[in-house]
Scaffold this active site. Structure first.
Site, PDB file in Angstrom:
ATOM      1  N   LYS A  87      -3.873   6.597  -5.961  1.00 53.89           N
ATOM      2  CA  LYS A  87      -2.308   6.989  -5.320  1.00 53.89           C
ATOM      3  C   LYS A  87      -2.058   8.351  -5.387  1.00 53.89           C
ATOM      4  O   LYS A  87      -0.939   8.816  -5.075  1.00 53.89           O
ATOM      5  CB  LYS A  87      -1.429   6.166  -6.229  1.00 53.89           C
TER       6      LYS A  87
HETATM    7  C1  LIG Z   1      -1.982   0.331  -6.107  1.00 53.16           C
HETATM    8  C2  LIG Z   1      -3.512   0.087  -6.104  1.00 53.16           C
HETATM    9  C3  LIG Z   1      -4.267  -0.908  -5.539  1.00 53.16           C
HETATM   10  C4  LIG Z   1      -3.640  -1.530  -4.441  1.00 53.16           C
HETATM   11  O1  LIG Z   1      -3.379  -0.541  -3.330  1.00 53.16           O
HETATM   12  P1  LIG Z   1      -2.230  -1.167  -2.120  1.00 53.16           P
HETATM   13  O2  LIG Z   1      -1.990   0.152  -1.338  1.00 53.16           O
HETATM   14  O3  LIG Z   1      -0.844  -1.694  -2.888  1.00 53.16           O
HETATM   15  O4  LIG Z   1      -2.862  -2.414  -1.524  1.00 53.16           O
HETATM   16  C5  LIG Z   1      -5.684  -0.851  -5.702  1.00 53.16           C
HETATM   17  N1  LIG Z   1      -6.153  -0.119  -6.935  1.00 53.16           N
HETATM   18  C6  LIG Z   1      -5.533   0.376  -7.640  1.00 53.16           C
HETATM   19  C7  LIG Z   1      -6.187   0.866  -8.794  1.00 53.16           C
HETATM   20  C8  LIG Z   1      -4.032   0.764  -7.382  1.00 53.16           C
HETATM   21  O5  LIG Z   1      -3.557   1.510  -8.364  1.00 53.16           O
END
Ligand SMILES: *Cc1c(COP(=O)(O)O)cnc(C)c1O
Length: 432
Positions: A107
């Site tokens: 993210k």
């Molecule tokens: C947010 C997140 C996901 C999922 O990603 P999306 O874009 O919501 O599908 C997977 N792994 C981690 C560690 C995350 O923080």
């Protein structure tokens, strides 16, 4: 490039407006009005391109002339200043390590890009922007850290007191600078309610913009396409399957945007935990959202993924069409733990629980499609899920340097009660 609402193609806005608003009217999501297409020069050079170069070439198609080229180039260099390496785990399986950013999760990429875009627009218009975020732990730290020292923007994080892990709390409360952490005497839903109340009621007297840094913001989605090109560039192979451990499906939607622009892959694989709404849809053609169930890969505990609305539009509301490009599988916690242990024991590679779901997905796909390369996205550093990793593998992963540094700093937060007046008072004191 203009942007339209997923619920109204006649609602057309600039990139700047789409980024500032986050959500379109009627709760629609912003989509590019047309899909970008990368030209022959780009494909001819891709295997030799760096990540910031890819970000610049792809990103400028989305941003157009709303951010001048030289500023945008700097922005991409700043945002993409950590590597996203492709690491071999076993013969034909590779991990795209998305956890080398400041908060050790994928993210970071989206949060940093959005932060700098908003920062650019704030400065250009000589405005102050205040971002209010409620967090249950992880997303808040990526967002806050993304905005750290971005001029013209302040961030106020609300988190539930005593309800986040020690390491998460440190990540939220040790930033300093333009980041303020409010420790709310309540649960996550209370934090969210306070933020919503502020958006509905707080009178900024036009001295500043109050906005959210919502996960569905188009400026978080666009940069999540960059590393798919970079993954293929590192694999040097246009017939690779890519597995994405998915929750709200923003990460996978980034990949699909890259594919729409001409990126050739063998298949995308969406791997979920038991929150299997999308794999079920791909099999049955019927979308049945469900309440989320708790799992060890908890960042993917989503029963009604917000980005499904975008995917549904991209594939013309046709599940068969979507299934031609995306395979879907779901896995239990037991399978996930076992895989973490096995991959540690046999290959000496430590997966976090989300990456382990991705690994399971790519293995399953390769079992029926042998002879090609498979990539899974490793979305978080295993040290972020210390307890699960330790229980499953017997190994305690070392904290990466950025997390060690933040553990050494002391916590700074302002305690507030679970009432709107407390939040309003802080906003008033700081900004009015
Ligand atoms: C947010 C997140 C996901 C999922 O990603 P999306 O874009 O919501 O599908 C997977 N792994 C981690 C560690 C995350 O923080």
């Amino acid at each position: 490039m203009k942007y339209i609402s997923s619920r109204d193609k006649n609602h057309i806005v600039s990139f700047e407006d789409a980024v500032k608003r986050g959500l379109a009217p009627n709760k629609g999501l912003y989509m590019p009005q047309e899909y970008i297409s990368m030209g022959n020069d780009f494909w001819a050079n891709l295997f030799d391109m760096s990540l910031p170069e890819i970000g610049y070439q792809v990103g400028k198609k989305y941003v157009g002339d709303e951010i001048p080229d030289s500023d945008f180039k700097n922005l991409c260099n700043e945002v993409l200043n950590f590597d996203i390496p492709l690491v071999q785990v076993k013969d034909n399986v590779f991990s795209l390590e998305l956890f080398h950013g400041p908060t050790c999760a994928f993210k970071d990429v989206g949060a940093r890009f959005m932060a700098r875009c908003l920062g650019y627009f704030s400065q250009k218009n000589n405005e102050k922007t205040v971002i209010l975020v409620a967090t249950s732990g992880d997303t808040g730290s990526a967002v806050a850290r993304g905005f750290l020292n971005v001029p013209g923007v302040d961030v106020i994080i609300l988190y539930p007191s005593g309800k986040v892990s020690e390491i998460q709390e440190k990540q939220l409360t040790t930033n300093g600078g333009n980041i303020t952490a409010l420790e709310v005497n309540g649960v996550f839903d209370d934090c969210q309610r306070l933020v919503k109340t502020a958006f509905a009621n707080f009178d900024t007297k036009n001295r500043f913009h109050l906005t959210s840094a919502n996960s569905i913001n188009i400026a978080r989605l666009i940069p999540q396409s960059f590393y798919y090109y970079y993954a293929v560039a590192q694999a040097k192979d246009y017939d690779t399957a890519i597995c994405v451990p998915s929750g709200n499906f923003g990460n996978l939607t980034g990949g699909i945007l890259a594919w729409k622009s001409g990126l050739q892959v063998n298949k995308f694989v969406a791997a979920t935990n038991i929150n299997d709404t999308v794999p079920n849809y791909l099999e049955s053609g019927i979308y049945t959202p469900k309440p989320s169930k708790q799992t060890i890969s908890n960042a993917m505990d989503v029963g009604d993924p917000s980005n499904f609305e975008r995917l549904d539009i991209i594939f013309d509301h046709d599940s068969k069409k979507m299934h031609q490009t995306i395979e879907g599988y779901s896995f239990t916690d037991e399978q996930t733990r076992k895989k973490m242990q096995q991959v540690r024991d046999i290959y000496g590679y430590t997966l976090d629980p989300h990456g382990a779901v991705g690994f399971l997905g790519i293995e399953k796909y390769l079992a029926s499609n042998p002879g090609i390369k498979g990539i899974f996205l490793e979305t978080a550093h295993p040290a972020k899920f210390l307890d699960v990793v330790k229980e499953s593998t017997g190994v305690t992963p070392d904290l990466p340097e950025t997390l060690q540094e933040c553990m050494k700093k002391s916590k700074k937060s302002i305690k507030i009660d679970n009432k709107y007046e407390d939040l309003a008072q802080i906003l008033t004191e700081k900004y009015l």
